[in-house]
Each structure stands twice: as structure tokens, then as C-alpha cells.
Design an enzyme around this catalytic site. Sequence first.
Site, PDB file in Angstrom:
ATOM      1  N   CYS A 139       0.831  -1.198   0.000  1.00 25.21           N
ATOM      2  CA  CYS A 139       0.000   0.000   0.000  1.00 25.21           C
ATOM      3  C   CYS A 139       0.870   1.255   0.000  1.00 25.21           C
ATOM      4  O   CYS A 139       0.635   2.185  -0.781  1.00 25.21           O
ATOM      5  CB  CYS A 139      -0.921  -0.009   1.222  1.00 25.21           C
ATOM      6  SG  CYS A 139      -2.115   1.345   1.247  1.00 25.21           S
ATOM      7  N   CYS A 140       1.883   1.281   0.855  1.00 28.58           N
ATOM      8  CA  CYS A 140       2.792   2.425   0.902  1.00 28.58           C
ATOM      9  C   CYS A 140       3.547   2.593  -0.416  1.00 28.58           C
ATOM     10  O   CYS A 140       3.795   3.713  -0.861  1.00 28.58           O
ATOM     11  CB  CYS A 140       3.789   2.260   2.050  1.00 28.58           C
ATOM     12  SG  CYS A 140       3.101   2.528   3.695  1.00 28.58           S
ATOM     13  N   CYS A 220      -1.193   8.361   7.218  1.00 25.05           N
ATOM     14  CA  CYS A 220      -2.516   8.041   6.701  1.00 25.05           C
ATOM     15  C   CYS A 220      -3.451   7.667   7.860  1.00 25.05           C
ATOM     16  O   CYS A 220      -3.039   7.022   8.820  1.00 25.05           O
ATOM     17  CB  CYS A 220      -2.426   6.883   5.711  1.00 25.05           C
ATOM     18  SG  CYS A 220      -1.551   7.294   4.191  1.00 25.05           S
ATOM     19  N   CYS A 223      -3.736   4.013   9.297  1.00 27.03           N
ATOM     20  CA  CYS A 223      -2.507   3.437   9.853  1.00 27.03           C
ATOM     21  C   CYS A 223      -1.867   4.333  10.914  1.00 27.03           C
ATOM     22  O   CYS A 223      -0.681   4.182  11.224  1.00 27.03           O
ATOM     23  CB  CYS A 223      -1.507   3.156   8.735  1.00 27.03           C
ATOM     24  SG  CYS A 223      -2.125   1.992   7.495  1.00 27.03           S
ATOM     25  N   CYS A 246       7.390   4.123   6.000  1.00 26.06           N
ATOM     26  CA  CYS A 246       6.614   3.951   4.767  1.00 26.06           C
ATOM     27  C   CYS A 246       7.453   3.438   3.617  1.00 26.06           C
ATOM     28  O   CYS A 246       6.923   2.846   2.679  1.00 26.06           O
ATOM     29  CB  CYS A 246       5.941   5.266   4.378  1.00 26.06           C
ATOM     30  SG  CYS A 246       7.080   6.566   3.861  1.00 26.06           S
TER      31      CYS A 246
END
Length: 265
Positions: A139-140, A220, A223, A246
Site C-alpha cells: 500500500c505504501c 494516513c 494506519c 513507509c
Amino acid sequence: MRQRQDSRYDLAPAPEPLDRQVGHRIDRRVARLLSRYGALQGADLLRPLLRHAFRGRAALTSSFGAEAAVLLHMVAEIEPATPVLFLDTGKLFDETLAYRDALVARLGLTDVRTLTPAAYEVAALDPEGDLHRTAPDQCCFVRKVAPLNRGLAGFDAWITGRKAYQSADRAGLKPIEAAEGRIKINPLLGWRPADMDAYMDRHALPPHPLLAEGYLSIGCAPCTDRICAGEDPRAGRWRGRGKTECGIHRPRDASGAVAAGGEGT
């Protein structure tokens, strides 16, 4: 042993392998800059680099997070037209977006560039928007690393807000360093939390609104968690996931895979 990188990363761009001669040239330039400016920090370090050494060729990356106002203020005072690269992952707190707008107006920054993940990558890799739950590293990569790779293209230098007190990895950094074909500048490397607070107070800079709610490191929304008394400031990031960064500062090998032991922020 580092695991093989997921093939889904292949959709996102990786830095091109560096010509060894180019790498040596960058290393030599870093050595010269450290010899001349390595004892400086804060605005004293930024001023000659932004106005002379990298005039028009440096960008600042900013999350507009908990401590972002300090470095943004310094840059605005020295060269307000310096490009500021802001990663809008699509998962940020509304408070962060509002804080960004307020700081940009307050400081007079004139070239803030919002970087977003490529729509086709999100559609292919995170169609349900829940990749942060199942594969936070991926995702990062899609929402931060790949967009930043694109946004940094064409710049010789990258200004970061990393500080030595934030982690053991960062404690070994230098104020000016070579990294993946460009030069990173870490003007706040030697600053302590008290220095950050004093600067904020001296210049009457507004704090991020989530600080008052217990968020001391802000990324985010899915998270990021509040921290408890006595916890490390970054303890609320990716809580319980065995993840602390990240990945935007992780070195990569020629294939674009993340190198072992290369965490940074």
C-alpha cells in the site's frame, strides 16, 4: 533473508540503475559539500544550498504532519518558490489537508505540488481500498513510493525532515548524503524535540490540529493511532504490524526491489 518482492510492484516505476561513474560523481560532490557545509544545520545549511549549490534543482518533501511547519517555514523564508512535494495518498486525515492549506497560505509557499497514486495502479492493486490491512508495505509503495519517484524526477537534491533522535537508523545519517542518483539534505538531523518546539514558538507557527488529540506522528488515517504516555512518538504508526516506516527512503537494488536493512522515512 529478504523475501522476493511481490510481482504486483512491477506496475510501479522503480529508479533506473545508476551508471557507476555517475554514482562516483555524486559521491565526490557530497564529499565537497560536507567539507564546506557539513557543520551547519537548519536554515544555515539550507540557505547556501537553496540559493547557490542547488538553485532551482532542489525539492522539499513534506507530509504536512506533526513537525512539518518548521522546515516549511525555513524554506519559505529562504526561497518560497522551492518546489514542495506533498504526497496525497487518498487516505490522509481531513485535518492534514486543512492544515496543508492553512500553512501554504500562511507561509507564502508558491510551488506546492500534490503527488497522487496512479489511478491504474490503485485500480489494479487496491480496488477495494483495503490494501493497508492486508499488505501495508505494498500500500505504501503504490500510494507513496511510486508517486514520489515520479515527482522527484529532474531534481538533483531532495530536502527531508529526518532527525537523528527519531530512530537508530537515522542516528547514523549525515546532513548531506548521496541516495539513488541524487543528493539528500537533512537540515534538521541534529535537532531535538525541544529545538522543534522552540522554533514553533519563536515563529508562532500553528500546530497540526491532531497533536492535541494525542497523535504525535501523523500519516494516513487508517494506519495512524494515538500514543500512550511514555511511548515512542512513532508508536502509533502501523501499530501492531511490525512496520515502522513507509519506505520512501529505502535504498533499492537494480531491479527496483527494496534492499535489506534500508529503512528510513
